[in-house]
Design an enzyme around this catalytic site. Sequence first.
Site, PDB file in Angstrom:
ATOM      1  N   GLY A  97      -3.444  -7.050   2.624  1.00 28.65           N
ATOM      2  CA  GLY A  97      -2.683  -8.040   3.671  1.00 28.65           C
ATOM      3  C   GLY A  97      -2.130  -7.270   4.958  1.00 28.65           C
ATOM      4  N   ASP A 307       6.609  -3.401  -4.116  1.00 32.16           N
ATOM      5  CA  ASP A 307       5.231  -4.019  -4.418  1.00 32.16           C
ATOM      6  C   ASP A 307       4.623  -3.076  -5.475  1.00 32.16           C
ATOM      7  OD1 ASP A 307       3.192  -5.808  -3.855  1.00 32.16           O
ATOM      8  OD2 ASP A 307       2.334  -4.632  -2.434  1.00 32.16           O
TER       9      ASP A 307
END
Length: 439
Positions: A97, A307
């Site tokens: 992303g 993350d």
Amino acid sequence: MGVANDSSPEYQWMSPHRLSDTVILGDCLYFNNIMSQLDLHQNWAPSVRLLNYFKNFNRETLLKIEENDYINSSFFQQKDKRFYPINDDFYHISTGGYGIVFKIDNYVVKFVFEATKLYSPMETTAEFTVPKFLYNNLKGDEKKLIVCAWAMGLNYKLTFLHTLYKRVLHMLLLLIQTMDGQELSLRYSSKVFLKAFNERKDSIKFVKLLSHFYPAVINSNINVINYFNRMFHFFEHEKRTNYEYERGNIIIFPLALYSADKVDTELAIKLGFKSLVQYIKFIFLQMALLYIKIYELPCCDNFLHADLKPDNILLFDSNEPIIIHLKDKKFVFNERIKSALNDFDFSQVAGIINKKIKNNFKVKHNWYYDFHFFVHTLLKTYPEIEKDIEFSTALEEFIMCTKTDCDKYRLKVSILHPISFLEKFIMRDIFSDWINGGN
């Protein structure tokens, strides 16, 4: 261009730069070596000329090319056993992303487009400064469980990547249309193109055609055929319809063996583990110890990676035992690999505040936010965990959540368990293979 070699968090407060300024953090020799092999200013003729070029070919002429013996094996997909990097090129290995990643020799090169209207270049350095800060402050073997970038270039013009992507996309479109005897056009349906490309990408005949046309049409040492569909999804995603692919950062990393999510039962045993579940316990324990030791540091009890998941944990060779002391115990890892936390783009620690996550978090979080997400992703990646009742039951203590307080595995509410929760967890018999050397 400026150069900064200090690895302290003071990078965050360096004076703002003009829009055109570039800065190098870390080892300039590594960075300049990589940059010397890139042509950031390569241009191609207008696409209409490419279309006219392909009018010189038809199914019969393509068939003659397919019958030739020459094949560049670097145009096979990397997971294909026939793949071989015959040139010193940049090979596309991943697009996520937020970054496009290439391999060259023993380096990994990551290009990250940054929203320059939202952040100054110095506000996008977390991926370099946070791991470097942690590595410099951790005192024991736990520092070996962090991936530090060798160098990072800030605010570089990256338009060439989007231009290269479009050139390769148009080449593939026109090549596939010629193979199918269709009218040549640069208009396309995402669904139709991806289906056609995925059907052909593993064909030796298609790779022979790429071996001919990629050098002729693209003429670049950047090979994006591998995982091209991921790059397609990145650039064609509707959320980037009006995105300006203008400037960003270039980060140089050491090359890992694998990301943690790539290990299956066969590979786990090959790496020396008794089972896949033992391997999963291994990476969980090493990450837990890393967090515990970080939280022992002064003013670092605000550390967030934001993350933490298997594909952001990398595996490297380990040539000597890793020994980490905790209270009256020592954890001994004699495995020939180690896991290391990577991708600190959204992380924060001590006084290094990351605006990318500061604006997204509505409530306060700590280590538990990361491990809640980590356990969810582990269970999704490895359903085999359920076969180990003791381990799977224990992991459920991290995910006692509902739809109202958890969205896509991420906590929406503030649950600030003390780090002692994690300390007590890893003292269980589940991890007896490593506690005090397994004695």
